[in-house]
Scaffold this motif. Structure first.
Motif, PDB file in Angstrom:
ATOM      1  N   UNK A   7      72.000 -73.609 -21.279  1.00  0.00           N
ATOM      2  CA  UNK A   7      71.942 -72.283 -20.666  1.00  0.00           C
ATOM      3  C   UNK A   7      70.474 -71.899 -20.409  1.00  0.00           C
ATOM      4  N   UNK A   8      70.247 -71.173 -19.330  1.00  0.00           N
ATOM      5  CA  UNK A   8      68.893 -70.728 -19.002  1.00  0.00           C
ATOM      6  C   UNK A   8      68.722 -69.228 -19.243  1.00  0.00           C
ATOM      7  N   UNK A   9      69.686 -68.634 -19.918  1.00  0.00           N
ATOM      8  CA  UNK A   9      69.616 -67.222 -20.282  1.00  0.00           C
ATOM      9  C   UNK A   9      70.359 -67.002 -21.586  1.00  0.00           C
ATOM     10  N   UNK A  10      70.378 -65.787 -22.051  1.00  0.00           N
ATOM     11  CA  UNK A  10      71.043 -65.447 -23.303  1.00  0.00           C
ATOM     12  C   UNK A  10      72.507 -65.897 -23.291  1.00  0.00           C
ATOM     13  N   UNK A  11      72.980 -66.374 -24.430  1.00  0.00           N
ATOM     14  CA  UNK A  11      74.382 -66.773 -24.552  1.00  0.00           C
ATOM     15  C   UNK A  11      75.153 -65.595 -25.144  1.00  0.00           C
ATOM     16  N   UNK A  12      76.013 -64.992 -24.324  1.00  0.00           N
ATOM     17  CA  UNK A  12      76.734 -63.793 -24.739  1.00  0.00           C
ATOM     18  C   UNK A  12      78.058 -64.101 -25.430  1.00  0.00           C
ATOM     19  N   UNK A  55      73.954 -65.180 -19.704  1.00  0.00           N
ATOM     20  CA  UNK A  55      73.225 -64.337 -18.760  1.00  0.00           C
ATOM     21  C   UNK A  55      72.928 -65.080 -17.460  1.00  0.00           C
ATOM     22  N   UNK A  56      72.941 -66.402 -17.505  1.00  0.00           N
ATOM     23  CA  UNK A  56      72.634 -67.204 -16.315  1.00  0.00           C
ATOM     24  C   UNK A  56      73.813 -67.308 -15.347  1.00  0.00           C
ATOM     25  N   UNK A  57      74.866 -66.491 -15.552  1.00  0.00           N
ATOM     26  CA  UNK A  57      76.036 -66.395 -14.673  1.00  0.00           C
ATOM     27  C   UNK A  57      76.960 -67.608 -14.772  1.00  0.00           C
ATOM     28  N   UNK A 107      76.299 -61.985 -14.835  1.00  0.00           N
ATOM     29  CA  UNK A 107      76.359 -62.633 -16.145  1.00  0.00           C
ATOM     30  C   UNK A 107      77.794 -62.715 -16.666  1.00  0.00           C
ATOM     31  N   UNK A 108      78.046 -63.719 -17.507  1.00  0.00           N
ATOM     32  CA  UNK A 108      79.350 -63.906 -18.130  1.00  0.00           C
ATOM     33  C   UNK A 108      79.293 -63.293 -19.526  1.00  0.00           C
ATOM     34  N   UNK A 109      80.055 -62.208 -19.699  1.00  0.00           N
ATOM     35  CA  UNK A 109      80.056 -61.477 -20.970  1.00  0.00           C
ATOM     36  C   UNK A 109      81.021 -62.081 -21.998  1.00  0.00           C
TER      37      UNK A 109
END
Length: 659
Positions: A578-583, A601-603, A626-628
């Motif tokens: 992942x290139x963003x926060x893992x929700x 957060x990287x969609x 982003x995928x929540x």
């Protein structure tokens, strides 16, 4: 003959705790796996002393049964040899068999019969998609569990046929198909015939082919007309089609599901009597050193017995009567469905569109035999969707006054419920039949997460809150039980609950970068906090990795981490990509492979093999923000993931093999 394993406290890693039943194939025990989860352990009568080839053939066939998606079936979890006898470990479902329930309470009627028909037909479809033929479907092999009907014992008769040089695991008189009686090739159509005979028993309380002896029943089955008097009209024509004497004249299990759920009308095509039955499980050629059984001689002898009206005791001697008085049970770990499953990442259906704000939460389950997803949103509602049609079911669950952060689907005393957690400092328990809700009040901050579990005979919810605590609630009374779970330094964002080592536990994660495990009976933290993430931890899921109970977490540091709950240590390297926060994270099992789905957060959503730490396939990139949230489940036997996004939609996609 003494009961195999009767004197033993353990079989392999399973502790035996009770005796469940005994039949022609073997003895069934209640047991506990290493994590404390109840299982059914079946020790078979057939021995394989010094015959590794027989054992190999047996386990090869049982392995097919492990592929069956666990929709309305009790999954096969493990197998092995004990004192030169094979054993099979399956999920355990509490409940009576359909046979016992009808004898005690009378025939099924109305919606109960319709749900039974849909659930068992869907179970058959899942079994057939995995390349397995049940070969002994009957009322005794349908368990009426707390979450609906469950089919058990699939594939064991076939495994026994492959394990020994004899043809004895034939089926049960009155429910086996004519081709089984004639000792002809047996395919999925035989199970469809048995399904129809089982439905007749469920609807009327009697067998579709009557007789005062086994031989009379078998003659009626081969040459007589089925007695379907009393079967409701809407089911009767389908049952009659399934009871065709010729296998190729019957609908398929997929046809049954389509017809019962109203998606197609039943059509039948006359088939010549000489057309052979389809064979889903081809018989492998025997190794050169192994002589094949004298099948042609066996067939001639069997047919002569039937023609001559052989005595009951002789016919019964060559029939393997499978009896599980209770079944292996619940525990959602999805498995792949063979070739019918679309490739990994394939969109399934249309986006679920209707929320007017971010979709923060998702949970997958079934409601009256319909695969559904429950979503929670910043629009302060939760909504239920039909996964087959992508349509919303009923009105939104409205009552919260702030964002809905977490959702759960469950059963409470046999009724379907939803549990929702909200930033309005409350959680709510919804009766999905009436739409009424009970509010769980007590937190002094936003309720960010919720999970459900059983502590002994109590069914509870565990909530996680921005007030730094997790709390336990009795779902029946709505009252908080025991002291809050305290220890986190900051908001507790996520909670998962389950059983480890016979204890009901919860695992929490929060803004203090820690993951913590709690004994829900004592309300004490187990061991030290699990540390390693370098940012907040917003999601947690529980899994079983080759017998080791683990927690899986997603973090601000863009990684997914796995934690051994027996040692409290990190299990292997982090999952990076992942290139963003893992929700969000969810864990499951697809085709025997333990997997995690993560959303960030990287969609994107990503699928990981927990054993190899490798990403499976390409990231899923259908969302525009982003995928929540992520959830794992089944859609008509196919393993799927559901994702919720800031783009205000939820989407379903395949967890099939990578493209």
């Amino acid at each position: 003959m003494s009961r195999p394993g009767e004197h033993l406290g353990r079989i392999a890693g399973y502790r035996l705790t009770g005796f469940l039943g005994e039949g022609g194939q073997g003895v069934v025990y209640l047991g506990l796996d290493p994590s404390g989860t109840e299982v059914a352990v079946k020790v078979l009568r057939v021995g394989m002393p010094g015959d590794p080839e027989a054992a190999r053939r047996f386990f090869r066939q049982v392995e097919l049964a492990r592929r069956v998606a666990p929709f309305s079936t009790a999954r096969v979890l493990d197998m092995g040899m004990h004192e030169e006898r094979p054993y099979i470990v399956s999920e355990y479902v509490r409940g009576d068999s359909l046979e016992r329930a009808v004898r005690r309470d009378g025939p099924r009627t109305g919606g109960g019969l319709e749900r039974l028909a849909v659930a068992t037909a869907t179970a058959l479809a899942a079994i057939h998609h995995a390349g397995v033929v049940h070969r002994d479907l009957k009322p005794g092999n349908v368990i009426l569990g707390p979450e609906g009907p469950v089919v058990i014992d699939f594939g064991i008769s076939r495994a026994l046929d492959h394990a020994v040089t004899q043809t004895g695991a034939v089926g049960t008189p009155g429910y086996m198909a004519p081709e089984q009686v004639r000792m002809e090739p047996v395919g999925p159509a035989a199970d469809v015939f048995s399904w129809a005979a089982t439905m007749v028993y469920a609807a009327t309380g009697r067998r579709v082919f009557p007789g005062d002896s086994v031989a009379a029943v078998l003659r009626a089955l081969l040459y007589g007309e089925p007695d379907v008097e009393g079967v409701p009209e809407q089911l009767r024509s389908l049952v009659l089609a399934c009871l065709s004497k010729e296998p190729a004249g019957r609908p398929t299990s997929d046809d049954l599901v389509q017809t019962l759920t109203g998606r197609t009308a039943l059509t039948t095509t006359p088939v010549p009597a000489t057309m052979p039955a389809p064979a889903l499980e081809p018989e492998p050629a025997p190794p050169p050193e192994t002589a094949p059984p004298p099948v042609s001689l066996w067939k001639r002898w069997w047919r002569a017995l039937l023609a001559g009206g052989v005595a009951v005791c002789v016919v019964a001697a060559v029939l393997a009567m499978t009896m599980w008085s209770r079944s292996p049970g619940t525990g959602p770990a999805p498995t792949a469905t063979a070739t019918a499953t679309p490739p990994l990442g394939t969109d399934i259906g249309r986006p679920l569109a209707g929320h007017t704000n971010d979709v923060r939460a998702a949970a997958v389950g079934t409601l009256d035999g319909v695969p559904v997803v429950l979503t929670g949103s910043d629009d302060e509602t939760a909504r239920l969707w039909n996964l087959r049609t992508s349509q919303q079911l009923g009105a939104p669950l409205a009552g919260h006054t702030e964002w809905v952060r977490s959702v759960v689907l469950d059963q409470l005393d046999g009724r379907p419920i939803a549990v929702t957690a909200s930033d309005d400092d409350t959680a709510r328990v919804w009766d999905l039949r009436t739409g009424q809700a009970r509010t769980l009040k007590g937190h002094e901050g936003d309720v960010k997460g919720v999970a459900t579990v059983r502590i002994g005979d109590r069914h509870v919810a565990v909530t996680a809150s921005a007030d730094g605590t997790a709390r336990v609630w009795d779902l029946r009374s709505g009252e908080q039980t025991g002291a809050p779970l305290t220890g986190h330094k900051g908001a507790v964002w996520a909670v998962a609950a389950g059983q480890v080592g016979g204890r009901a536990i919860a695992v929490t994660a929060g803004d203090d970068k820690t993951v913590r495990m709690w004994d829900l009976t004592t309300r004490k933290q187990v061991g030290a906090p699990m540390t390693g993430h370098t940012g907040w931890v917003r999601s947690v899921a529980l899994a079983n990795l080759d017998g080791v109970p683990v927690a899986v977490t997603g973090s601000e540091d863009t990684t997914v981490r796995v934690w051994d709950l027996t040692s409290g240590k990190a299990y292997g390297a982090p999952l990076t990509g992942h290139t963003g926060w893992v929700w969000a994270v969810a864990a499951g099992n697809v085709g025997g492979v333990p997997v995690v789905v993560s959303g960030g957060e990287d969609k994107t959503a990503r699928v990981w093999d927990l054993r190899t730490r490798k990403q499976l396939g390409a990231p899923y990139t259908g969302h525009t923000d982003c995928v929540w949230s992520v959830a794992i489940g089944l859609l008509d036997g196919r393993p799927i993931a559901v994702t919720g996004s800031r783009d205000q939609t939820a989407r379903a996609w395949s967890l099939g093999p990578p493209r």
